[in-house]
Design a protein around this motif. Structure first.
Motif, PDB file in Angstrom:
ATOM      1  N   ILE A   1      13.682   3.753  -2.586  1.00 57.05           N
ATOM      2  CA  ILE A   1      14.939   3.091  -1.918  1.00 57.05           C
ATOM      3  C   ILE A   1      15.593   4.227  -1.153  1.00 57.05           C
ATOM      4  CG2 ILE A   1      17.201   2.289  -2.639  1.00 57.05           C
ATOM      5  CD1 ILE A   1      15.829   1.500  -5.151  1.00 57.05           C
ATOM      6  N   ASP A   2      15.665   5.395  -1.402  1.00 57.34           N
ATOM      7  CA  ASP A   2      16.649   6.604  -0.515  1.00 57.34           C
ATOM      8  C   ASP A   2      15.659   6.791   0.820  1.00 57.34           C
ATOM      9  OD1 ASP A   2      18.643   6.201  -2.338  1.00 57.34           O
ATOM     10  OD2 ASP A   2      17.935   8.041  -3.253  1.00 57.34           O
ATOM     11  N   SER A   3      14.377   6.394   0.690  1.00 51.99           N
ATOM     12  CA  SER A   3      13.508   6.772   1.905  1.00 51.99           C
ATOM     13  C   SER A   3      14.020   6.037   3.137  1.00 51.99           C
ATOM     14  CB  SER A   3      12.186   6.698   1.840  1.00 51.99           C
ATOM     15  OG  SER A   3      11.727   5.337   1.923  1.00 51.99           O
ATOM     16  N   GLY A   4      14.766   5.034   2.704  1.00 46.21           N
ATOM     17  CA  GLY A   4      15.209   4.168   3.834  1.00 46.21           C
ATOM     18  C   GLY A   4      14.302   3.304   4.678  1.00 46.21           C
TER      19      GLY A   4
ATOM     20  N   SER B   1       0.908  -1.079   0.099  1.00 45.56           N
ATOM     21  CA  SER B   1       0.037   0.000   0.054  1.00 45.56           C
ATOM     22  C   SER B   1       0.938   1.134   0.082  1.00 45.56           C
ATOM     23  CB  SER B   1      -0.897   0.081   1.314  1.00 45.56           C
ATOM     24  OG  SER B   1      -1.475  -1.079   1.067  1.00 45.56           O
ATOM     25  N   TRP B   2       2.121   1.231   0.870  1.00 41.47           N
ATOM     26  CA  TRP B   2       3.029   2.221   0.964  1.00 41.47           C
ATOM     27  C   TRP B   2       3.466   2.550  -0.535  1.00 41.47           C
ATOM     28  CZ3 TRP B   2       8.634   1.787   0.132  1.00 41.47           C
ATOM     29  CH2 TRP B   2       9.154   2.935   0.573  1.00 41.47           C
ATOM     30  N   VAL B   3       3.858   1.422  -1.178  1.00 36.64           N
ATOM     31  CA  VAL B   3       4.672   1.562  -2.435  1.00 36.64           C
ATOM     32  C   VAL B   3       3.592   2.379  -3.512  1.00 36.64           C
ATOM     33  CG1 VAL B   3       5.504   0.414  -4.690  1.00 36.64           C
ATOM     34  CG2 VAL B   3       6.254  -0.240  -2.191  1.00 36.64           C
ATOM     35  N   ALA B   4       2.053   1.655  -3.494  1.00 37.80           N
ATOM     36  CA  ALA B   4       1.246   1.982  -4.455  1.00 37.80           C
ATOM     37  C   ALA B   4       0.943   3.622  -4.150  1.00 37.80           C
ATOM     38  CB  ALA B   4       0.042   1.374  -4.276  1.00 37.80           C
ATOM     39  N   GLU B   5       1.034   3.970  -2.837  1.00 44.33           N
ATOM     40  CA  GLU B   5       0.706   5.352  -2.959  1.00 44.33           C
ATOM     41  C   GLU B   5       1.606   6.288  -3.075  1.00 44.33           C
ATOM     42  OE1 GLU B   5      -2.168   6.746  -2.074  1.00 44.33           O
ATOM     43  OE2 GLU B   5      -1.554   8.785  -1.233  1.00 44.33           O
TER      44      GLU B   5
ATOM     45  N   ALA C   1      11.413   7.895  -9.162  1.00 42.28           N
ATOM     46  CA  ALA C   1      10.415   7.433  -7.983  1.00 42.28           C
ATOM     47  C   ALA C   1      10.832   6.354  -7.252  1.00 42.28           C
ATOM     48  CB  ALA C   1       8.898   7.074  -8.556  1.00 42.28           C
ATOM     49  N   ALA C   2      11.544   5.179  -8.131  1.00 45.43           N
ATOM     50  CA  ALA C   2      11.917   4.200  -7.371  1.00 45.43           C
ATOM     51  C   ALA C   2      13.228   4.277  -6.582  1.00 45.43           C
ATOM     52  CB  ALA C   2      12.331   3.105  -8.502  1.00 45.43           C
TER      53      ALA C   2
END
Ligand code: ZN
Length: 323
Positions: free
Chosen positions: A268-271, A244-248, A263-264
């Motif tokens: 990834i960089d969000s950690g 759900s996080w990835v989709a949002e 975006a990818a």
């Protein structure tokens, strides 16, 4: 890397083959149901040596009077089906959509060539050799299902009910999951990954989430992912939260004009989810989700998608080496 696997009982007469292999591709989980007179396998390993290893481990539980007569295929990826030539004459059950999904799959010959390494510093060849070079793609042929269905299929295996439910298009076009209600076990195929970031080729993620919700709705206590350790309902709920996080994030970033590959990288960089391996697979899953968000009907270029993940993985490996 260790890829030790053993046949482990999860219920009376029901076993899982769960190779250890966090941080790599292709080490799929399998299942084995053994009843009074029959045996049913869920998926095969990726190549013949690994399939023969599984079959040897199954011999003591099969005994002299039983052999595997049926294989249920959760989806069309080779890491769940290339071992079929080691089981000649078996009934092979998959979804009708599985047959069409086969058109998009690389053949064993292509995998053999792709995974022998590329030019030095070339990301795709490096990545494929790193993650798929361990498999033996020789002597394989694609064996299509001998029996297909759409929707649901109920089997009676010596009185043990087994329900197959079509879930695709989700991870691939031809997904299904397998529910054994008496044992409280679901074999989810690659709708579910554990331990690593998942990779979803067909999408949209809403379909993967829907499949997971339906699995949760069965009340099963043991969920066997396509890869990685077994999950309980709470673990599957966490995985749905991840999806759900990835989709949002895809929805918001695309609205902000951010291209899929950027975006990818942002995800990834969000950690977030540092405990999961193979973050570069987000390049593929995000591209899949973007394709749906933009209404792109084209057949995805699977090798091109792997190339995008490979470039991220190579850049991260080089950055880590430079520290
Ligand atoms: Zn898989």
């Amino acid at each position: 890397m260790s890829e030790e696997a053993r046949l482990t009982a999860v219920a009376d007469g029901l076993f899982v083959w769960c190779p250890e292999g966090r941080g790599t591709w292709g080490l799929a989980n399998c299942g084995l149901l053994v009843t009074e007179a029959q045996a049913v396998l869920v998926d095969t390993p990726y190549d013949l040596p690994r399939t023969r290893r599984l079959l040897a481990a199954a011999e003591p539980v099969l005994g002299p009077d039983r052999s595997i007569g049926t294989v249920l295929l959760t989806h069309s990826n080779g890491d769940h089906s290339y071992g079929l030539p080691a089981l000649p004459g078996v009934e092979v059950i998959g979804t009708e959509a599985y047959l069409h999904a086969l058109d998009h799959e690389p053949t064993p010959e292509q995998m053999h060539l792709l995974t022998r390494g590329g030019a030095p510093g070339e990301a795709t060849g490096w990545y494929l050799a790193k993650h798929f070079g361990r498999y033996d793609f020789t002597g394989l042929e694609i064996v299509p299902p001998t029996r297909v269905f759409s929707g649901e299929l109920d089997l009676d295996v010596d009185g043990t009910p087994v329900r197959l439910t079509q879930a695709g298009p989700a991870h691939t076009d031809g997904d299904l999951w397998v529910h054994l209600p008496e044992q409280g076990v679901v074999f989810a195929g690659d709708l579910v990954f554990a331990g690593d970031h998942p990779v979803h080729w067909a999408g949209p993620l809403a379909s993967v989430i829907d499949g997971c919700e339906r699995i949760l709705g069965t009340g099963a206590e043991v969920i066997v992912p396509g890869h990685g350790p077994l999950l309980g309902p709470a673990g599957l709920r966490d995985y749905v939260d991840y999806l759900s996080w990835v989709a949002e994030r895809c929805r918001v970033l695309r609205l902000g004009g951010i291209p899929a590959q950027d975006a990818a990288l942002r995800l990834i960089d969000s950690g977030r989810y540092p405990e999961l391996g193979l973050p570069e697979r987000l390049a593929i899953t995000v591209a899949t989700e973007y394709r749906h968000l933009s209404g792109d009907q084209d057949t995805p270029d699977l090798v091109g998608l792997v190339g995008a993940a490979a470039r991220i993985a190579l850049a991260r490996a080089e950055a880590a080496a430079a520290l």
